[in-house]
Design an enzyme around this catalytic site. Sequence first.
Site, mmCIF file in Angstrom:
data_model
loop_
_atom_site.group_PDB
_atom_site.id
_atom_site.type_symbol
_atom_site.label_atom_id
_atom_site.label_comp_id
_atom_site.label_asym_id
_atom_site.label_seq_id
_atom_site.Cartn_x
_atom_site.Cartn_y
_atom_site.Cartn_z
ATOM 1 N N ARG A 29 -8.676 -8.198 40.287
ATOM 2 C CA ARG A 29 -8.135 -9.503 40.677
ATOM 3 C C ARG A 29 -8.929 -10.086 41.845
ATOM 4 N NH1 ARG A 29 -3.523 -10.381 37.771
ATOM 5 N NH2 ARG A 29 -2.595 -8.470 36.957
ATOM 6 N N ASP A 30 -9.217 -11.380 41.731
ATOM 7 C CA ASP A 30 -9.919 -12.077 42.814
ATOM 8 C C ASP A 30 -9.018 -12.117 44.049
ATOM 9 O OD1 ASP A 30 -12.451 -14.363 42.795
ATOM 10 O OD2 ASP A 30 -11.021 -14.385 44.463
ATOM 11 N N ILE A 31 -9.629 -11.881 45.204
ATOM 12 C CA ILE A 31 -8.878 -11.829 46.457
ATOM 13 C C ILE A 31 -8.387 -13.215 46.882
ATOM 14 C CG2 ILE A 31 -10.774 -12.176 48.118
ATOM 15 C CD1 ILE A 31 -9.728 -9.638 49.560
ATOM 16 N N ASN A 87 -20.903 -18.494 38.028
ATOM 17 C CA ASN A 87 -21.614 -19.380 38.940
ATOM 18 C C ASN A 87 -23.003 -18.825 39.236
ATOM 19 O OD1 ASN A 87 -19.272 -20.990 39.203
ATOM 20 N ND2 ASN A 87 -18.465 -19.642 40.803
ATOM 21 N N VAL A 96 -21.236 -14.281 45.902
ATOM 22 C CA VAL A 96 -21.497 -12.835 45.836
ATOM 23 C C VAL A 96 -22.608 -12.618 44.817
ATOM 24 C CG1 VAL A 96 -20.554 -10.561 45.339
ATOM 25 C CG2 VAL A 96 -19.098 -12.281 46.446
ATOM 26 N N HIS A 100 -20.897 -11.918 37.922
ATOM 27 C CA HIS A 100 -19.496 -11.686 37.583
ATOM 28 C C HIS A 100 -18.982 -12.858 36.777
ATOM 29 C CE1 HIS A 100 -19.975 -13.514 41.565
ATOM 30 N NE2 HIS A 100 -18.904 -14.249 41.287
ATOM 31 N N HIS A 102 -15.763 -15.074 36.111
ATOM 32 C CA HIS A 102 -14.419 -15.440 36.552
ATOM 33 C C HIS A 102 -13.599 -15.667 35.288
ATOM 34 C CE1 HIS A 102 -15.348 -16.538 40.844
ATOM 35 N NE2 HIS A 102 -16.563 -16.712 40.334
#
Length: 122
Positions: A29-31, A87, A96, A100, A102
């Site tokens: 999970r994204d922070i 991205n 980052v 990755h 999303h």
Amino acid sequence: MADTIFTKIINREIPADIVYEDDRCLAFRDINPQAPVHLLIIPLKPIATLNDMTEADRELVGHLHLVAAKLAQDMGFAEDGYRVVMNCNRDGGQTVFHIHLHLLAGRIMGWPPFTDHAKAPV
Ligand code: AMP
């Protein structure tokens, strides 16, 4: 490439809310979630950006997308829909530098993506 915070998550040096893992990738999970469901799906292999992928990564990047679709199915939002985004670099909003996906779900996504920065056409 330099280690990123995602390498530390892969190595369990910092905590993350991991929802899926296999021999090639990890999803957590994204922070700072931007939707009711906001997962990040990352390869265990560190690749800095989309620009750094090679032919050797073709299958791996396809696998990340299959995992996104599997998570959508398993978590129950496949039919309602979701968005998958990667991205790239500054203009793409990448922060980052370990690629990755999303995976965003649980609300209606706008299109086109919100923008507040003008830029000359490329
Ligand atoms: P991007 O801006 O596309 O590079 O996405 C990086 C994402 O990583 C952002 O959505 C951040 O909220 C997320 N993030 C950064 N650090 C962490 C962390 N320790 N755990 C989970 N997500 C993180």
